[in-house]
Design an enzyme around this catalytic site. Structure first.
Site, PDB file in Angstrom:
ATOM      1  CB  CYS A  69      54.064 -45.510   2.141  1.00 14.85           C
ATOM      2  SG  CYS A  69      54.060 -45.940   3.911  1.00 14.85           S
ATOM      3  CG  HIS A 125      53.245 -40.878   2.832  1.00 10.27           C
ATOM      4  ND1 HIS A 125      52.157 -41.427   2.190  1.00 10.27           N
ATOM      5  CD2 HIS A 125      53.586 -41.757   3.811  1.00 10.27           C
ATOM      6  CE1 HIS A 125      51.839 -42.576   2.762  1.00 10.27           C
ATOM      7  NE2 HIS A 125      52.692 -42.798   3.746  1.00 10.27           N
ATOM      8  CD  GLU A 166      51.446 -38.959  -0.241  1.00 16.77           C
ATOM      9  OE1 GLU A 166      50.938 -39.532   0.743  1.00 16.77           O
ATOM     10  OE2 GLU A 166      52.534 -39.315  -0.747  1.00 16.77           O
TER      11      GLU A 166
END
Length: 225
Positions: free
Chosen positions: A113, A207, A209
């Protein structure tokens, strides 16, 4: 085989835990967990003197520049849009120094990002300061499809269209020197960039994660091994 050491950049902010409210070095848990799930050993890299970036990166096998606040527009020669967030100058300077050092040393690098946007800025590119539709609401991640560009590093990791967790309102505008686009969203927004060459350099706008797909991080960890 020894697990590769993957440094992940962090925030400096106030935080609350237990009986404490103190300044803290912060990193959402998803980042170190994703590194661990991909087979790496995670190390937090809070903002520091940019002059120390070379000695820090020299101790790492790979580097992740994490998501976070908007990049200050002065970094790419623009005036701030009213919708651009407050400057994070200490973090901008530190992470740009980490990126420059990783590129010079050939250290495998993944930008997530904001990290992808900083990679673009580090190589002379610019950013769109506001676009709609890539976050569900303030503080709420959205989701949309991303399509890989055939023949790219990203496509070798994730060859099919996939749905990704997303939360951003800025994006790549003019590409930095040497970068190529390796994925798009349905509206044409650049969703991944990479730097072809001898080292492993990839940026993704979403993202990972926040999701279950470890393939992008696993690619970094393999390159760092």
């Amino acid at each position: 085989m020894t697990q590769p050491l993957i440094g992940v950049s962090t925030y400096l902010d106030r935080a609350s835990w237990g009986v404490w409210q103190l300044p803290a070095a912060l990193l959402p848990e998803g980042y170190p967990r994703l590194v661990q799930r991909a087979g790496g050993l995670a190390a937090m890299l809070p903002p520091d003197d940019p002059a120390r970036a070379a000695s820090v990166v020299a101790r790492l096998d790979g580097l992740v520049v994490a998501g976070g606040p908007d990049v200050e527009p002065v970094r790419y020669g623009a005036e701030p849009d009213p919708r651009t967030g407050p400057a994070a100058r200490e973090r901008d300077g530190w992470e740009l120094a980490l990126i420059d050092t990783a590129l010079e040393s050939g250290t495998p690098l993944l930008g997530i990002c904001r990290g992808m946007q900083l990679l673009n800025v580090a190589l002379g590119g610019t950013l769109v300061q506001h676009l709609d539709g890539h976050a569900k609401a303030v503080g709420v991640f959205g989701e949309h499809a991303v399509t890989p560009v055939p023949g790219t590093l990203y496509a070798s990791l994730v060859p099919e269209e996939s749905s990704v967790p997303t939360y951003h309102h800025q994006a790549v505008d003019r590409l930095g020197e040497g970068l190529v686009v390796s994925a798009h969203a349905g509206d044409g927004t650049v969703e991944a960039v990479e730097l072809p060459g001898t080292s492993w350099v990839l940026g993704v706008q979403w993202h990972p994660e926040m999701g279950e797909d470890v393939r992008v991080m696993a690619g970094l960890v393999r390159a760092a091994s």
